[in-house]
Design a protein around this motif. Structure first.
Motif, PDB file in Angstrom:
ATOM      1  N   GLY A   1       0.788  -1.222   0.000  1.00 19.47           N
ATOM      2  CA  GLY A   1       0.000   0.000   0.000  1.00 19.47           C
ATOM      3  C   GLY A   1       0.822   1.274   0.000  1.00 19.47           C
ATOM      4  O   GLY A   1       0.285   2.371   0.180  1.00 19.47           O
ATOM      5  N   PHE A   2       2.142   1.177  -0.225  1.00 21.98           N
ATOM      6  CA  PHE A   2       3.000   2.356  -0.228  1.00 21.98           C
ATOM      7  C   PHE A   2       2.962   3.074  -1.580  1.00 21.98           C
ATOM      8  O   PHE A   2       3.237   4.264  -1.668  1.00 21.98           O
ATOM      9  CB  PHE A   2       4.441   1.958   0.107  1.00 21.98           C
ATOM     10  N   VAL A   3       2.679   2.312  -2.646  1.00 24.46           N
ATOM     11  CA  VAL A   3       2.541   2.860  -3.991  1.00 24.46           C
ATOM     12  C   VAL A   3       1.240   2.321  -4.576  1.00 24.46           C
ATOM     13  O   VAL A   3       0.866   1.171  -4.312  1.00 24.46           O
ATOM     14  CB  VAL A   3       3.730   2.443  -4.893  1.00 24.46           C
ATOM     15  N   ILE A   4       0.545   3.126  -5.356  1.00 25.81           N
ATOM     16  CA  ILE A   4      -0.776   2.737  -5.842  1.00 25.81           C
ATOM     17  C   ILE A   4      -0.727   1.665  -6.917  1.00 25.81           C
ATOM     18  O   ILE A   4      -1.490   0.696  -6.885  1.00 25.81           O
ATOM     19  CB  ILE A   4      -1.537   3.970  -6.374  1.00 25.81           C
ATOM     20  N   SER A   5       0.177   1.822  -7.885  1.00 25.91           N
ATOM     21  CA  SER A   5       0.132   0.939  -9.050  1.00 25.91           C
ATOM     22  C   SER A   5       1.526   0.563  -9.540  1.00 25.91           C
ATOM     23  O   SER A   5       2.544   1.113  -9.108  1.00 25.91           O
ATOM     24  CB  SER A   5      -0.648   1.605 -10.184  1.00 25.91           C
ATOM     25  N   HIS A   6       1.533  -0.359 -10.495  1.00 25.18           N
ATOM     26  CA  HIS A   6       2.798  -0.836 -11.074  1.00 25.18           C
ATOM     27  C   HIS A   6       2.489  -1.352 -12.473  1.00 25.18           C
ATOM     28  O   HIS A   6       1.466  -2.011 -12.683  1.00 25.18           O
ATOM     29  CB  HIS A   6       3.363  -1.966 -10.201  1.00 25.18           C
ATOM     30  N   MET A   7       3.370  -1.042 -13.433  1.00 24.08           N
ATOM     31  CA  MET A   7       3.210  -1.569 -14.782  1.00 24.08           C
ATOM     32  C   MET A   7       4.251  -2.666 -14.989  1.00 24.08           C
ATOM     33  O   MET A   7       5.432  -2.466 -14.723  1.00 24.08           O
ATOM     34  CB  MET A   7       3.378  -0.474 -15.829  1.00 24.08           C
ATOM     35  N   GLU A   8       3.785  -3.829 -15.442  1.00 22.13           N
ATOM     36  CA  GLU A   8       4.681  -4.979 -15.525  1.00 22.13           C
ATOM     37  C   GLU A   8       4.213  -5.936 -16.619  1.00 22.13           C
ATOM     38  O   GLU A   8       3.095  -5.808 -17.131  1.00 22.13           O
ATOM     39  CB  GLU A   8       4.706  -5.677 -14.161  1.00 22.13           C
ATOM     40  N   GLU A   9       5.068  -6.902 -16.973  1.00 25.86           N
ATOM     41  CA  GLU A   9       4.704  -7.919 -17.955  1.00 25.86           C
ATOM     42  C   GLU A   9       3.838  -8.986 -17.274  1.00 25.86           C
ATOM     43  O   GLU A   9       4.018  -9.270 -16.077  1.00 25.86           O
ATOM     44  CB  GLU A   9       5.954  -8.554 -18.553  1.00 25.86           C
ATOM     45  N   PRO A  10       2.901  -9.599 -18.008  1.00 22.44           N
ATOM     46  CA  PRO A  10       1.972 -10.575 -17.412  1.00 22.44           C
ATOM     47  C   PRO A  10       2.641 -11.700 -16.639  1.00 22.44           C
ATOM     48  O   PRO A  10       2.221 -12.033 -15.522  1.00 22.44           O
ATOM     49  CB  PRO A  10       1.205 -11.112 -18.631  1.00 22.44           C
ATOM     50  N   LEU A  11       3.689 -12.291 -17.206  1.00 19.94           N
ATOM     51  CA  LEU A  11       4.339 -13.426 -16.550  1.00 19.94           C
ATOM     52  C   LEU A  11       4.887 -13.041 -15.183  1.00 19.94           C
ATOM     53  O   LEU A  11       4.838 -13.828 -14.241  1.00 19.94           O
ATOM     54  CB  LEU A  11       5.466 -13.976 -17.433  1.00 19.94           C
TER      55      LEU A  11
END
Length: 315
Positions: free
Chosen positions: A195-205
């Motif tokens: 809960g320290f950062v709202i979101s993250h962009m990453e690869e599905p695997l």
């Protein structure tokens, strides 16, 4: 006089014949792939999956040489220092395109290398913790537009691919974000889950385990179609976005490599990506969710477009 001219023509033809016959046998010894990252990483794993199929296509052993450091720059510099004879291939990624834009080294991807093909093109997804108040992507975007810079996005490599991709995404949706860099992807994931950062962009695997465990929720797919893996998750095209930035992996050789060698290598690479062993690897690692292979000339045109987009972000 005519006799001398005839002898000169014959000599030229003999030289050309020797040059052609020399490369007719290419390659005559092992070919090296320079991987500009450490052993066990995504690029290294990919190169080793390509190693066998490419070796069979070329008819000689393919050797992997890892030259890590500088976010991939040391490997690019090393590859540019090798002879332009076709025996050294350079595995490059989006990070090297960005490094060239930022002029982080004297070596330049476009100036110093001949691009042979793109082999993989990953898809990114935006995810949040299952405890997040945001249940849908629309809720997140609507809130972000009303609260500039309040949307925090975790990632690695400030001024690297993660930050460029995230800021490009923000530009596409006309929002202001705060990029929060971490030393590793695992730290970024932990920050989102805590809960320290709202979101993250990453690869599905890379996040499939988190999503399968119920600890995370994917809000949107950065692609023109929904993924079979998460059919209920919308894609950005449904929100009017037509550009789909993702990490690519590609192969190049040093500028000045003989055309005959480039032709042999290009055909071998095209054959290697059709090898059952490589296809199985690509499927197992979800590298086939988006078309990957693209011949050099076509990929170069795409690269030029990406370069323009990233140059705008760099400003």
């Amino acid at each position: 006089m005519r006799g001398k001219v005839g002898l000169m023509v014959l000599a030229v033809l003999l030289v050309l014949s020797c040059a052609i016959s020399a490369y007719a046998k290419f390659p005559e010894r092992p070919v090296t792939i320079v991987v500009p990252f450490g052993v066990g990483g995504g690029a290294d794993t990919f190169a080793r999956a390509l190693q066998g199929p490419l070796s069979r296509a070329l008819g000689v052993p393919v050797v992997i040489v890892n030259v890590e450091g500088g976010g991939g720059l040391k490997g690019m510099i090393y590859a540019a220092q090798q002879p332009a004879d076709g025996y050294t291939l350079f595995l490059f990624t989006t990070s090297h395109l960005i490094a060239s834009i930022l002029k982080r080294a004297d070596v330049d991807l476009f100036k110093d290398f001949e691009i042979l093909a793109r082999l993989q093109h990953d898809i990114s997804v935006l995810w949040v913790s299952s405890d997040s108040k945001f249940k849908t992507f629309k809720e997140l975007i609507d809130w972000a537009k009303k609260n500039p810079y309040a949307l925090t996005v975790a990632g690695t490599s400030p001024l690297g691919f993660d930050e460029f991709r995230d800021r490009y995404f923000a530009k596409q949706f006309d929002i202001k974000i705060t990029f929060v860099p971490f030393e590793s992807s695992s730290q970024a994931k932990t920050a989102v889950l805590g809960g320290f950062v709202i979101s993250h962009m990453e690869e599905p695997l890379a996040i499939k385990g988190i999503i399968d465990s119920g600890k995370g929720r994917v809000l949107v797919v950065m692609w023109k179609e929904r993924l079979p893996l998460w059919p209920d998750v919308p894609c950005v095209k449904e929100f009017g976005v037509e550009d789909y930035v993702g990490v690519f992996r590609a192969i190049a050789v040093k500028k000045g490599t003989p055309p005959e060698a480039i032709e042999v290598l290009s055909k071998a690479i095209e054959k290697a990506v059709q090898d059952p062993e490589y296809i199985e690897f690509n499927k197992r690692t979800m590298g086939d969710l988006r078309p990957g292979y693209l011949p050099g000339p076509q990929f170069l045109e795409e690269l030029k477009k990406e370069r323009v987009a990233y140059e705008e972000i760099a400003k």
